[in-house]
Enzyme design. Structure first.
Site, PDB file in Angstrom:
ATOM      1  N   GLY A  20      81.265  15.061  -3.616  1.00 53.47           N
ATOM      2  CA  GLY A  20      82.594  15.196  -3.811  1.00 53.47           C
ATOM      3  C   GLY A  20      82.209  16.823  -4.295  1.00 53.47           C
ATOM      4  N   ARG A  24      77.157  20.507  -7.694  1.00 53.24           N
ATOM      5  CA  ARG A  24      76.879  19.278  -7.365  1.00 53.24           C
ATOM      6  C   ARG A  24      75.827  18.890  -5.629  1.00 53.24           C
ATOM      7  NH1 ARG A  24      79.083  14.104  -7.585  1.00 53.24           N
ATOM      8  NH2 ARG A  24      79.463  13.998  -9.783  1.00 53.24           N
ATOM      9  N   ARG A  43      85.550  27.881   2.632  1.00 48.22           N
ATOM     10  CA  ARG A  43      86.955  26.486   1.383  1.00 48.22           C
ATOM     11  C   ARG A  43      85.867  26.575   0.391  1.00 48.22           C
ATOM     12  NH1 ARG A  43      91.740  24.014   3.491  1.00 48.22           N
ATOM     13  NH2 ARG A  43      92.581  25.029   5.678  1.00 48.22           N
ATOM     14  N   ARG A  87      77.168   8.742   0.178  1.00 51.70           N
ATOM     15  CA  ARG A  87      77.860   9.733  -0.996  1.00 51.70           C
ATOM     16  C   ARG A  87      77.408   9.447  -2.403  1.00 51.70           C
ATOM     17  NH1 ARG A  87      81.945  10.465  -3.564  1.00 51.70           N
ATOM     18  NH2 ARG A  87      83.002   8.784  -5.278  1.00 51.70           N
ATOM     19  N   SER A  90      80.860   9.838  -8.532  1.00 52.51           N
ATOM     20  CA  SER A  90      81.261   9.129  -9.656  1.00 52.51           C
ATOM     21  C   SER A  90      82.558   8.843  -9.604  1.00 52.51           C
ATOM     22  CB  SER A  90      81.003  10.309 -10.826  1.00 52.51           C
ATOM     23  OG  SER A  90      82.740  11.107 -10.058  1.00 52.51           O
ATOM     24  N   ASP A 204      82.941   7.377 -16.384  1.00 55.55           N
ATOM     25  CA  ASP A 204      83.632   6.872 -17.556  1.00 55.55           C
ATOM     26  C   ASP A 204      84.113   5.833 -17.892  1.00 55.55           C
ATOM     27  OD1 ASP A 204      86.424   7.612 -16.325  1.00 55.55           O
ATOM     28  OD2 ASP A 204      85.524   8.599 -14.687  1.00 55.55           O
ATOM     29  N   ARG A 217      78.424  16.073 -15.310  1.00 52.17           N
ATOM     30  CA  ARG A 217      78.447  15.673 -14.011  1.00 52.17           C
ATOM     31  C   ARG A 217      78.183  16.558 -13.037  1.00 52.17           C
ATOM     32  NH1 ARG A 217      83.580  14.685 -17.103  1.00 52.17           N
ATOM     33  NH2 ARG A 217      84.660  16.179 -15.210  1.00 52.17           N
TER      34      ARG A 217
END
Length: 232
Positions: A20, A24, A43, A87, A90, A204, A217
């Protein structure tokens, strides 16, 4: 070029990792790829192609949530002929036995999203992982003594719930963790007859309140990336 990806035909590999967080994506390319080349920054959603152990692979940020993820998945499949979408995200644990940094493979994805309501009137569609990708990751994990959890996850449209304890009902029905994209990804992959898998790192816990930092993350979930790349 597509609307949201400025790559040319052939710039993107058949297998694409989908974090996402675009940062990363940058970290994955710079850490794991040989000779990574950036093909997208529209973007700020970064995309790169390189090689891993001599095999061509790409990584593309998708943003947060099913609608954003579906934009990139749709264009990757239809405009760039991508066949495998993995994918690497997290998730928040729903179980006391699933700790920070544990790896969860999404076999299926429940959802509170209305993404499939218009497709399946008065019915529930069950988005599921691609079996071959799932087995490749499971076998690699077994051979390399990597502990994984596998099962149902929740793809939620909301990051902040009105009632914090609402997660307990999902947990009572065996849902392992919550994230925001998998149900949409598995649905669009099935629609277009391509392969999809979600590999998640617990960042988390809704049970204990523990959480990792933004920096962690972004750039420390190495095991998840190793597992994703094992599908090559």
């Amino acid at each position: 070029m597509s609307i949201h990806i400025e790559a040319q035909k052939g710039d993107i590999a058949e297998t694409v990792l989908l974090p996402g967080d675009p940062m990363r994506a940058k970290w994955i390319a710079e850490t794991f790829f040989e000779n990574p080349k950036q093909y997208n920054d529209v973007r700020g959603m970064l995309g790169y192609t390189g090689t891993y152990n001599g095999k061509r692979v790409s990584v593309q940020g998708t943003g947060m949530g099913i609608p954003s993820c579906l934009i990139y998945a749709h264009e990757l499949i239809n405009d760039y002929d991508v066949k495998n979408l993995i994918r690497v995200g997290s998730a928040g644990s729903y179980k006391e036995t699933i700790k920070l940094r544990d790896i969860v493979i999404a076999m299926a994805a429940s959802s509170n999203s209305g993404i499939n309501n218009s497709r399946f009137i008065n019915a529930d569609y069950a988005p599921t992982a691609n079996f071959d990708l799932f087995m490749k990751v499971a076998e690699y994990a077994k051979q390399n003594d990597i502990t994984i959890k596998a099962g149902n996850v929740l793809s939620s449209d909301e990051f902040y719930q009105d009632e914090y304890d609402s997660y307990k009902k999902w947990a009572d029905f065996g849902v392992l963790c919550v994230e925001m994209e998998t149900a949409g990804l598995y649905t669009i992959a099935a629609k277009h007859n391509v392969n999809a898998l979600s590999i998640l790192t617990i960042s988390d816990s809704l049970v204990t309140g523990e959480h990792t930092s933004a920096d962690e993350r972004e750039s420390t979930f190495n095991t998840m990336i190793e597992l994703a790349l094992s599908t090559l």
